[in-house]
Design a protein around this motif. Structure first.
Motif, PDB file in Angstrom:
ATOM      1  N   GLN A  65       0.823  -1.207   0.000  1.00  0.00           N
ATOM      2  CA  GLN A  65       0.000   0.000   0.000  1.00  0.00           C
ATOM      3  C   GLN A  65       0.858   1.258   0.000  1.00  0.00           C
ATOM      4  OE1 GLN A  65      -3.085   0.159   2.921  1.00  0.00           O
ATOM      5  NE2 GLN A  65      -3.074   2.374   2.960  1.00  0.00           N
ATOM      6  N   LYS A 122     -18.389  -2.950  -2.635  1.00  0.00           N
ATOM      7  CA  LYS A 122     -17.867  -4.311  -2.528  1.00  0.00           C
ATOM      8  C   LYS A 122     -18.070  -5.137  -3.786  1.00  0.00           C
ATOM      9  CE  LYS A 122     -18.295  -4.585   2.447  1.00  0.00           C
ATOM     10  NZ  LYS A 122     -18.909  -5.243   3.588  1.00  0.00           N
ATOM     11  N   GLU A 140     -15.808  -5.209  -9.597  1.00  0.00           N
ATOM     12  CA  GLU A 140     -15.024  -6.348 -10.068  1.00  0.00           C
ATOM     13  C   GLU A 140     -13.541  -6.036 -10.193  1.00  0.00           C
ATOM     14  OE1 GLU A 140     -16.940  -7.619 -13.647  1.00  0.00           O
ATOM     15  OE2 GLU A 140     -18.800  -8.106 -12.597  1.00  0.00           O
ATOM     16  N   GLU A 141     -13.170  -4.775 -10.324  1.00  0.00           N
ATOM     17  CA  GLU A 141     -11.764  -4.394 -10.477  1.00  0.00           C
ATOM     18  C   GLU A 141     -11.098  -4.314  -9.113  1.00  0.00           C
ATOM     19  OE1 GLU A 141     -10.868  -1.086 -13.156  1.00  0.00           O
ATOM     20  OE2 GLU A 141     -12.955  -1.175 -13.805  1.00  0.00           O
ATOM     21  N   SER A 142      -9.782  -4.515  -9.088  1.00  0.00           N
ATOM     22  CA  SER A 142      -9.054  -4.399  -7.819  1.00  0.00           C
ATOM     23  C   SER A 142      -8.946  -2.921  -7.430  1.00  0.00           C
ATOM     24  CB  SER A 142      -7.664  -5.015  -7.932  1.00  0.00           C
ATOM     25  OG  SER A 142      -6.816  -4.177  -8.683  1.00  0.00           O
ATOM     26  N   ILE A 143      -8.827  -2.677  -6.154  1.00  0.00           N
ATOM     27  CA  ILE A 143      -8.722  -1.309  -5.651  1.00  0.00           C
ATOM     28  C   ILE A 143      -7.461  -0.650  -6.202  1.00  0.00           C
ATOM     29  CG2 ILE A 143      -8.459   0.078  -3.558  1.00  0.00           C
ATOM     30  CD1 ILE A 143     -10.189  -2.065  -2.153  1.00  0.00           C
ATOM     31  N   GLU A 144      -6.375  -1.397  -6.304  1.00  0.00           N
ATOM     32  CA  GLU A 144      -5.127  -0.857  -6.822  1.00  0.00           C
ATOM     33  C   GLU A 144      -5.280  -0.426  -8.283  1.00  0.00           C
ATOM     34  OE1 GLU A 144      -5.391  -3.691  -5.067  1.00  0.00           O
ATOM     35  OE2 GLU A 144      -4.347  -3.095  -3.231  1.00  0.00           O
ATOM     36  N   ASP A 145      -5.968  -1.233  -9.086  1.00  0.00           N
ATOM     37  CA  ASP A 145      -6.197  -0.884 -10.493  1.00  0.00           C
ATOM     38  C   ASP A 145      -7.075   0.355 -10.613  1.00  0.00           C
ATOM     39  OD1 ASP A 145      -4.632  -2.986 -11.357  1.00  0.00           O
ATOM     40  OD2 ASP A 145      -6.335  -4.322 -11.761  1.00  0.00           O
ATOM     41  N   ARG A 200     -11.677   0.403   1.483  1.00  0.00           N
ATOM     42  CA  ARG A 200     -12.242   0.615   0.151  1.00  0.00           C
ATOM     43  C   ARG A 200     -12.446   2.104  -0.151  1.00  0.00           C
ATOM     44  NH1 ARG A 200     -13.237  -4.189  -1.758  1.00  0.00           N
ATOM     45  NH2 ARG A 200     -14.541  -3.527  -3.474  1.00  0.00           N
TER      46      ARG A 200
END
Length: 109
Positions: free
Chosen positions: A2, A63, A66-71, A90
């Motif tokens: 992170q 929640k 579908e995409e990751s939080i990083e993306d 989130r």
């Protein structure tokens, strides 16, 4: 990971500047919400407008996204040319200085 992500998404800011922005963002409520479809043109435009108006904006990712939080953090930072200064669960916090009327004063580099 992170800390590395945040540093990579806000390279122009020092640690002290990010710390001040995190403190300022603490009391804010999310203005932009990323839905289950992820990043869209409309979402990017809403974030650009919010950044222009407020300079510091919280973004909530639901929640079912579908995409990751990083993306999402990378995509929104690149699309809006802003700095992602914090990721808590989130919630992402983005900063972009208003070129016409800056509202937030952060320490110089």
């Amino acid at each position: 990971m992170q800390r590395g992500l945040i540093q990579a998404l806000s390279p122009a800011l020092t640690g002290a500047q990010r710390r001040k922005l995190r403190a300022l963002a603490h009391h804010l409520n999310p203005i932009v919400i990323v839905g289950h479809n992820g990043i869209s043109d409309n979402l990017i435009q809403n974030l650009i407008t919010a950044l222009f108006d407020h300079e510091l904006v919280k973004v909530k990712i639901i929640k079912t996204c579908e995409e990751s939080i990083e993306d999402i953090a990378r995509g929104l930072a690149e699309a809006t040319q802003s700095a992602c200064v914090q990721k808590v669960g989130r919630i992402l916090v983005f900063y972009k200085k208003n070129p016409d009327e800056p509202k937030i004063q952060i320490l110089p580099n």
